[in-house]
Scaffold this motif. Structure first.
Motif, PDB file in Angstrom:
ATOM      1  N   TRP A   1      -7.966  -6.406  -4.209  1.00  0.00           N
ATOM      2  CA  TRP A   1      -8.206  -4.948  -4.365  1.00  0.00           C
ATOM      3  C   TRP A   1      -9.122  -4.190  -4.559  1.00  0.00           C
ATOM      4  O   TRP A   1      -9.556  -4.763  -5.064  1.00  0.00           O
ATOM      5  CB  TRP A   1      -6.872  -4.131  -5.371  1.00  0.00           C
TER       6      TRP A   1
ATOM      7  N   HIS B   1     -11.852  -1.553  -5.825  1.00  0.00           N
ATOM      8  CA  HIS B   1     -12.089  -0.818  -6.623  1.00  0.00           C
ATOM      9  C   HIS B   1     -12.525   0.053  -6.518  1.00  0.00           C
ATOM     10  O   HIS B   1     -14.371   0.145  -5.603  1.00  0.00           O
ATOM     11  CB  HIS B   1     -12.644  -1.753  -7.988  1.00  0.00           C
TER      12      HIS B   1
ATOM     13  N   GLN C   1      -3.903   2.132  -7.598  1.00  0.00           N
ATOM     14  CA  GLN C   1      -3.330   2.293  -8.904  1.00  0.00           C
ATOM     15  C   GLN C   1      -3.957   3.183  -9.248  1.00  0.00           C
ATOM     16  O   GLN C   1      -5.926   3.007  -9.411  1.00  0.00           O
ATOM     17  CB  GLN C   1      -3.157   1.192  -8.950  1.00  0.00           C
TER      18      GLN C   1
ATOM     19  N   ILE D   1      -9.500  -6.127 -12.114  1.00  0.00           N
ATOM     20  CA  ILE D   1      -8.991  -6.413 -10.754  1.00  0.00           C
ATOM     21  C   ILE D   1      -8.654  -7.504  -9.934  1.00  0.00           C
ATOM     22  O   ILE D   1      -9.173  -8.445 -10.259  1.00  0.00           O
ATOM     23  CB  ILE D   1     -10.347  -5.686 -10.525  1.00  0.00           C
TER      24      ILE D   1
ATOM     25  N   LEU E   1      -7.798   2.253  -7.607  1.00  0.00           N
ATOM     26  CA  LEU E   1      -7.745   0.786  -7.202  1.00  0.00           C
ATOM     27  C   LEU E   1      -6.207   0.711  -5.722  1.00  0.00           C
ATOM     28  O   LEU E   1      -6.081   1.362  -5.430  1.00  0.00           O
ATOM     29  CB  LEU E   1      -7.103  -0.638  -7.929  1.00  0.00           C
ATOM     30  N   PHE E   2      -7.113  -0.123  -5.610  1.00  0.00           N
ATOM     31  CA  PHE E   2      -6.607   0.181  -3.887  1.00  0.00           C
ATOM     32  C   PHE E   2      -5.936  -1.116  -2.952  1.00  0.00           C
ATOM     33  O   PHE E   2      -7.413  -1.780  -2.614  1.00  0.00           O
ATOM     34  CB  PHE E   2      -6.934   1.051  -3.128  1.00  0.00           C
ATOM     35  N   ASP E   3      -4.761  -1.372  -2.242  1.00  0.00           N
ATOM     36  CA  ASP E   3      -5.058  -2.660  -1.845  1.00  0.00           C
ATOM     37  C   ASP E   3      -4.517  -2.527  -0.127  1.00  0.00           C
ATOM     38  O   ASP E   3      -4.216  -3.161   0.393  1.00  0.00           O
ATOM     39  CB  ASP E   3      -3.431  -3.578  -2.517  1.00  0.00           C
TER      40      ASP E   3
ATOM     41  N   GLN F   1     -14.953  -3.494  -1.864  1.00  0.00           N
ATOM     42  CA  GLN F   1     -13.833  -4.421  -1.884  1.00  0.00           C
ATOM     43  C   GLN F   1     -14.427  -5.790  -1.873  1.00  0.00           C
ATOM     44  O   GLN F   1     -16.533  -5.602  -1.438  1.00  0.00           O
ATOM     45  CB  GLN F   1     -13.395  -4.921   0.181  1.00  0.00           C
TER      46      GLN F   1
END
Ligand code: PA5
Ligand code: NI
Length: 188
Positions: free
Chosen positions: A133, A135, A117, A129, A110-112, A90
């Motif tokens: 998010w 990555h 995603q 990006i 990608l991950f929030d 992050q």
């Protein structure tokens, strides 16, 4: 002092930049706690601790207001079927970043914290990006996967967030060229 205007040449087939700044090498042992199959990861570390990826930076510094760039080369391979990948991070100072595919094939995971995603990456593809998010890049092919990254110089890198939260999915070799995704489960 701020850096002067400069021209940087790069080779998308070798991942080198000129003039070049620091080059970072991450070996299998640097990816502790990230692959699902811990025994297979330990075996790879014991068996020569291979290089998984390298990051070649331009001389532009990671300083507020600057826009540093780097080229990442992820070598092909898997750990018990889970594709070679970057550690993932992050930006503690949430800011966007762009990746440009240069050679080989891979993806941008990608991950929030809630939604995973995936962006397929190949030469000529820009992956964006957004701020906030996490990555990670994954080599889904049989040759080195390379991309150029451009990011704000004060974005920072938080690797602990990914160790604690995962990336939502794990990415495995599937049938043919299509990767297989599994929901992230913490390593034992
Ligand atoms: O700025 C980026 O996001 C990339 O240059 C990455 O730092 C690079 O791909 C290496 O990944 P990581 O920093 O997760 O080890
Ligand atoms: Ni980043």
């Amino acid at each position: 002092p701020p850096i002067s205007p400069l021209s940087i040449t790069f080779d998308g087939q070798t991942g080198t930049m000129s003039p070049e700044g620091p080059v970072l090498t991450r070996r299998m042992s640097d990816l502790a706690g990230l692959f699902a199959d811990t025994a297979a990861w330990e075996a790879a570390v014991a068996d020569g601790d291979p290089v998984v990826y390298q990051v070649a930076s331009s001389p532009v510094p990671e300083a507020e207001g600057e826009l540093p760039q780097s080229i990442t080369t992820i070598l092909p391979g898997t750990v018990a079927g889970e594709f070679h990948m970057t550690k993932g991070h992050q930006h503690p100072n949430p800011q966007g970043e762009i990746y440009l595919g240069l050679s080989g094939t891979g993806g941008l995971l990608l991950f929030d914290g809630e939604r995973p995603q995936w962006i397929d990456m190949a030469p000529g593809v820009i992956g964006y990006i957004p701020p906030g998010w996490a990555h990670r890049s994954v080599n889904t092919g049989d040759e080195p996967y390379r991309f150029l990254a451009v990011y704000p110089g004060n974005a920072g890198h938080d690797y602990g967030w990914v160790l604690a939260n995962g990336m939502g999915h794990r990415v495995y070799r599937g049938e043919g060229a299509t990767p297989r995704f599994e929901p992230f489960t913490a390593t034992p």
